[in-house]
Design a protein around this motif. Structure first.
Motif, PDB file in Angstrom:
ATOM      1  N   ASP A 128     -40.486  18.298 -43.331  1.00  0.00           N
ATOM      2  CA  ASP A 128     -39.695  19.212 -42.510  1.00  0.00           C
ATOM      3  C   ASP A 128     -39.552  18.690 -41.078  1.00  0.00           C
ATOM      4  O   ASP A 128     -38.437  18.598 -40.540  1.00  0.00           O
ATOM      5  N   SER A 162     -37.313  15.658 -40.738  1.00  0.00           N
ATOM      6  CA  SER A 162     -35.875  15.948 -40.835  1.00  0.00           C
ATOM      7  C   SER A 162     -35.313  16.397 -39.484  1.00  0.00           C
ATOM      8  O   SER A 162     -34.149  16.127 -39.177  1.00  0.00           O
ATOM      9  N   TYR A 163     -36.127  17.043 -38.669  1.00  0.00           N
ATOM     10  CA  TYR A 163     -35.693  17.433 -37.321  1.00  0.00           C
ATOM     11  C   TYR A 163     -35.696  16.238 -36.366  1.00  0.00           C
ATOM     12  O   TYR A 163     -34.898  16.170 -35.437  1.00  0.00           O
ATOM     13  N   THR A 192     -45.207  23.168 -34.880  1.00  0.00           N
ATOM     14  CA  THR A 192     -45.326  22.496 -36.183  1.00  0.00           C
ATOM     15  C   THR A 192     -46.137  21.217 -36.033  1.00  0.00           C
ATOM     16  O   THR A 192     -47.002  20.918 -36.860  1.00  0.00           O
TER      17      THR A 192
END
Length: 197
Positions: free
Chosen positions: A81, A84-85, A135
């Motif tokens: 995740d 991907s950012y 995160t």
């Protein structure tokens, strides 16, 4: 460093699951005061290798295979995740920092306890551009907790050499801002799970 010495003794099985870690004895063995012993045990508790129990004090914990796999599953979810950012935001300086760290990682002995921290440093270089600090903080804890639990099995299986090559390929995909990097990272972490089977 005391925490590394104790970690290695737990991971190697010299200190077994359920063994008491008596602060006075450890202080004598390593010729230090009880203060650094207390701090080392707290750090090992944060890494999931020590538990403090009522009337028993500090006790060594061997990570169960299921726990290690759960941590690696979490890494797959979180790291794919955050990557991907990060992918569309890379600057040349981000990729240069990752490459320098990878060069250093590749020259470090495979059985060096510092290797897990350096592995995290490389992955962190790839994730920082995501600008997702919460995160990243969770990913760091999960990564550091799992890395020392898988290092010895990776060395024993010879899988650690393949991991070095995979890091190079991952960096190459990230440098191209190629979305295939996310799937490649997933496979990279999943291969560690397979090596524990």
């Amino acid at each position: 460093m005391l925490v590394e010495a104790l970690r290695e003794r737990i991971l190697s099985g010299e200190i077994r699951d359920g063994d008491s870690l008596v602060q006075e004895t450890i202080a004598e063995d390593y010729e230090v005061s009880r203060v650094p012993v207390r701090e080392a045990l707290r750090q090992l508790e944060a890494q999931g290798l020590v538990s403090f129990r009522m009337h028993k004090g500090a006790v060594a914990i061997s990570a169960k295979r299921e726990t290690v796999i759960e941590l690696l599953d979490l890494r797959i979810l979180l790291e794919c995740d955050i990557l991907s950012y990060a992918l569309p935001r890379y600057k040349k300086s981000d990729l240069s920092a990752a490459e320098e760290t990878l060069d250093e990682l590749e020259t470090t002995c495979h059985d060096n306890p510092k290797r897990g921290e350096m592995n995290w440093k490389f992955h962190k270089c790839l994730y920082i551009p995501s600008n997702r600090s919460e995160t990243l903080s969770i990913v760091e804890k999960t990564h550091l907790r799992s890395s020392h639990l898988v290092r010895l099995p990776l060395v024993a299986s010879g899988r650690i050499h393949a991991a070095d090559k995979e890091h190079r390929e991952l960096l190459s995909l990230c440098a191209e801002c190629n979305s295939a990097a996310v799937d490649y990272l997933r496979g990279h972490i999943y291969s560690v799970i397979k090596s524990l089977a």
